[in-house]
Enzyme design. Structure first.
Site: not given
Ligand SMILES: *[C@@H]1O[C@H](CO)[C@@H](O)[C@H](O)[C@H]1NC(C)=O
Ligand SMILES: *[C@@H]1O[C@H](CO)[C@@H](O)[C@H](O)[C@H]1NC(C)=O
Ligand SMILES: *[C@@H]1O[C@H](CO)[C@@H](O)[C@H](O)[C@H]1NC(C)=O
Ligand SMILES: *[C@@H]1O[C@H](CO)[C@@H](O)[C@H](O)[C@H]1NC(C)=O
Ligand SMILES: [Zn+2]
Length: 301
Positions: A138, A83
């Site tokens: 995170y 991609h």
């Protein structure tokens, strides 16, 4: 276990299997093109990319972005994932902060889109670099992706100015050739070290900022976008190296998602030292002084 239960389990397994296949099969044209991307890509309300209308952007000084360790030289790997061409750097983490961000963001990877995904006043440049960071509050990128303030992408636009090569892209482009031919996921180490700072325009201080999403499925709405105002140069020959990258479905001629609705979102245009409150204050003073002068005039007549 009775037959119904067994059937249910088999069906569930089949469905998750099928889902995994359809989720990974997406592309930029044909029957898996952007119009067919599902879930948030189709239903989201803060999707990316967008067309930036410079006249509508709110001019305000949100502070400079701080690019920490961007000036170091890094070794790294290129991946042709079918991609895009993605770059992962080795070694110590690289940090982004400032720009009114709530915390420090760690550089995860960078990759390219040809043509550019963001348009500015309707103009599409030939190339856009995405420097993808995740919030260090995170555990990792995939965890951060699930949160509204999880991801920051710095976007750099490239334009063909005088058609001379951009030497700063050489460590990447000399390796692009090695991963161009699609044979599944294709990885190669860069021969020369890369200084990420050189992939940013000289003017780090001026940018457009808005809240958006990833531009590939599942289009998670967790991205704060910084589109740098100043552009970098590239040559046609260098552009052609990107345009010859192979995917699992022929040459990856282009890999940009069409622009999405801005909706009720606002784009901010950061200008150094621009103080909307103080300029409002100044114009109020001018107004008051004017009224005073006018009233003086009337008194005299
Ligand atoms: C491959 O490309 C062709 C046409 O270019 C298109 O019809 C087809 O759907 C594509 N297949 C995939 C898996 O993207
Ligand atoms: C990311 O972090 C989450 C939560 O700590 C963990 O469950 C998951 O396995 C991690 N994923 C990767 C790819 O490291
Ligand atoms: C082309 O532009 C680049 C960047 O603006 C500059 O460094 C370079 O000298 C120019 N080359 C020519 C041949 O004009
Ligand atoms: C902008 O305005 C704030 C108060 O509204 C003030 O504290 C600050 O010093 C001003 N900055 C500049 C660069 O004028
Ligand atoms: Zn991207």
């Amino acid at each position: 276990m009775d037959l119904d239960h067994l059937l249910l389990i088999v069906l569930t397994l089949l469905c998750t299997g099928l889902q995994a296949v359809t989720a990974s099969e997406w592309g930029y044209w044909g029957k898996y093109g952007p119009k067919t991307w599902s879930e948030l890509c189709a239903t989201g309300r803060r999707q990316s990319p967008i067309n930036i209308v410079t006249e509508d952007a709110i001019r305000i000084d949100l502070g400079a972005l701080k690019f920490d360790r961007y000036d170091f030289a890094f070794s790294g790997k290129l991946i042709n994932n079918g991609h895009t061409i993605q770059i992962k750097l080795d070694g110590i983490p690289i940090h982004l902060s400032g720009g009114s961000l709530p915390s420090v963001y760690v550089l995860e990877q960078m990759h390219f889109h040809w043509s550019a995904e963001h348009t500015v006043d309707g103009v599409r440049d030939p190339l856009e670099l995405h420097l993808v960071h995740y919030n260090n509050q995170y555990a990792n990128f995939s965890e951060a992706m699930q949160h509204e303030d999880g991801i920051v992408v710095v976007a750099v636009l490239f334009e063909v100015i005088n058609n001379s090569d951009n030497q700063d892209l050489m460590p990447i482009l000399e390796t692009v050739k090695l991963v161009s031919n699609w044979v599944g996921k294709n990885t190669a180490s860069m021969r020369n070290k890369l200084i990420p700072l050189l992939l940013l325009p000289k003017d780090h201080t001026t940018y457009y900022r808005y809240e958006g999403s990833l531009t590939t499925p599942g289009c998670q709405e967790s991205v704060t976008w910084f589109v740098m105002t100043e552009k970098l140069p590239i040559s046609e020959a260098q552009m052609n190296m990107f345009k010859h990258v192979q995917s699992n479905n022929g040459t990856l001629k282009y890999n940009y998602r069409p622009t999405q609705e801005l909706g009720n979102r606002k784009v901010h245009h950061r200008l150094e030292g621009y103080n909307s409150t103080s300029s409002l204050y100044t114009s109020n003073i001018i107004l008051v002084v004017n009224i005073f002068l006018v009233s003086l005039l009337y008194k005299n007549f």
